[in-house]
Design a protein around this motif. Structure first.
Motif, PDB file in Angstrom:
ATOM      1  N   ARG A 114       0.845  -1.252   0.048  1.00 26.70           N
ATOM      2  CA  ARG A 114      -0.076   0.147   0.107  1.00 26.70           C
ATOM      3  C   ARG A 114       0.702   1.278   0.000  1.00 26.70           C
ATOM      4  NH1 ARG A 114      -2.022   3.183   4.167  1.00 26.70           N
ATOM      5  NH2 ARG A 114      -3.863   4.143   3.774  1.00 26.70           N
ATOM      6  N   VAL A 116       3.394   1.639  -1.577  1.00 21.73           N
ATOM      7  CA  VAL A 116       3.922   1.759  -3.110  1.00 21.73           C
ATOM      8  C   VAL A 116       2.926   2.756  -3.933  1.00 21.73           C
ATOM      9  CG1 VAL A 116       4.437   0.663  -5.076  1.00 21.73           C
ATOM     10  CG2 VAL A 116       5.520  -0.237  -2.992  1.00 21.73           C
ATOM     11  N   THR A 117       1.610   2.326  -3.673  1.00 18.91           N
ATOM     12  CA  THR A 117       0.462   3.172  -4.322  1.00 18.91           C
ATOM     13  C   THR A 117       0.081   4.257  -3.627  1.00 18.91           C
ATOM     14  OG1 THR A 117      -1.074   1.645  -3.183  1.00 18.91           O
ATOM     15  CG2 THR A 117      -0.046   0.756  -5.317  1.00 18.91           C
ATOM     16  N   GLY A 120       3.966   6.275  -2.931  1.00 16.73           N
ATOM     17  CA  GLY A 120       5.004   6.159  -3.934  1.00 16.73           C
ATOM     18  C   GLY A 120       6.398   5.356  -3.280  1.00 16.73           C
ATOM     19  N   ALA A 125       7.245  -3.860  -6.050  1.00 19.67           N
ATOM     20  CA  ALA A 125       5.810  -4.239  -5.740  1.00 19.67           C
ATOM     21  C   ALA A 125       5.166  -5.773  -5.977  1.00 19.67           C
ATOM     22  CB  ALA A 125       5.122  -3.401  -6.802  1.00 19.67           C
ATOM     23  N   GLU A 170      -5.776  -1.645  -1.962  1.00 21.62           N
ATOM     24  CA  GLU A 170      -5.254  -0.393  -2.028  1.00 21.62           C
ATOM     25  C   GLU A 170      -3.717  -0.757  -2.724  1.00 21.62           C
ATOM     26  OE1 GLU A 170      -5.739   2.384   0.983  1.00 21.62           O
ATOM     27  OE2 GLU A 170      -7.901   2.318   1.075  1.00 21.62           O
ATOM     28  N   GLY A 171      -3.217  -1.522  -2.156  1.00 23.22           N
ATOM     29  CA  GLY A 171      -1.562  -1.990  -2.439  1.00 23.22           C
ATOM     30  C   GLY A 171      -1.757  -3.147  -3.772  1.00 23.22           C
ATOM     31  N   ASN A 172      -2.920  -3.525  -4.344  1.00 25.91           N
ATOM     32  CA  ASN A 172      -3.051  -4.097  -5.278  1.00 25.91           C
ATOM     33  C   ASN A 172      -2.837  -5.843  -4.894  1.00 25.91           C
ATOM     34  OD1 ASN A 172      -3.373  -2.885  -7.792  1.00 25.91           O
ATOM     35  ND2 ASN A 172      -1.342  -1.911  -7.535  1.00 25.91           N
ATOM     36  N   VAL A 202      -7.213   3.618  -4.933  1.00 26.30           N
ATOM     37  CA  VAL A 202      -5.690   3.366  -5.471  1.00 26.30           C
ATOM     38  C   VAL A 202      -5.966   1.829  -5.705  1.00 26.30           C
ATOM     39  CG1 VAL A 202      -4.422   5.422  -5.297  1.00 26.30           C
ATOM     40  CG2 VAL A 202      -4.169   3.640  -3.699  1.00 26.30           C
ATOM     41  N   GLY A 203      -4.891   1.402  -6.625  1.00 31.09           N
ATOM     42  CA  GLY A 203      -4.663  -0.251  -6.653  1.00 31.09           C
ATOM     43  C   GLY A 203      -6.172  -0.682  -7.196  1.00 31.09           C
TER      44      GLY A 203
END
Length: 206
Positions: A114, A116-117, A120, A125, A170-172, A202-203
């Motif tokens: 999370r 990361v997204t 940043g 990832a 949210e962090g994919n 996000v994600g």
């Protein structure tokens, strides 16, 4: 009961753990937002409370504490009961196991993904997402035979792990393959006094 001051940031899962605990324990709380994006956590005033320059921090009747898991232990002992933090050796060890997971596998798995997204952060990832799925697979198996992480009732083990697991998409990191984890999240969200963490689109949550 005087209000506990909680120095927080809306997108911090670590800070949300403490806000959630305070709410579930029905402790009056004054929220004081620390703008991490503006670097307010590095001010001399804040560093006097937490030299590591991190949220959350609480002030409670002259007691100043930092570190989300340490604060959870304090709140459970001061305002909770043995359900939130058992006093027997086996129960307390079971909670400590999951506090270690929150500080380790969660922090470097779904929380890092999370970061990361949302912020940043420079983690790889694919690496942190894979670590998150490894953790979720274990959690899903353990939650197949119990309602909460250490048994039939919620404890600070659940609070410590909830925020970043709930926001893993949210962090994919998809939760689709983990029905027992999703049911556990729903049980926490149904507790009296539950308060959600601010969502970020996000994600997979976009």
């Amino acid at each position: 009961m005087s209000a506990v001051k909680l120095y927080t940031f809306p997108l911090s899962g670590h800070a949300h753990r403490v806000r959630l605990a305070l709410s579930l324990l029905h402790v009056p709380t004054d929220l004081i937002e620390v703008d991490l994006r503006k670097g307010e956590q590095k001010s001399a005033e804040f560093l006097a409370m937490n030299p590591f320059g991190q949220v959350p921090v609480i002030e409670d009747a002259g007691v100043v504490l930092a570190d989300s898991n340490a604060i959870l232990v304090y709140l459970a002992r001061r305002y909770g009961n043995a359900d939130w933090l058992p006093s027997d050796a086996v129960g307390e060890a079971a909670v400590q196991r999951w506090l270690s997971v929150a500080a380790g596998l969660v922090a470097f798995g779904p929380a890092a993904a999370r970061l990361v997204t949302v912020f940043g952060a420079g983690f790889k990832a694919e690496e942190v997402i894979a670590r998150a799925h490894g953790l979720l697979a274990v959690m899903d198996r353990e939650l197949s035979h119990k309602a909460f992480l250490i048994g039939a009732k919620p404890s600070i083990a659940d609070i410590a792990n909830y925020s970043y697991i709930a926001h893993a998409p949210e962090g994919n990191v998809s939760l689709e393959a983990y029905p027992n984890v999703r049911a556990w999240l729903a049980r926490i969200e149904a507790l009296p006094g539950f308060v959600a963490m601010q969502k970020t689109p996000v994600g997979l949550a976009a």
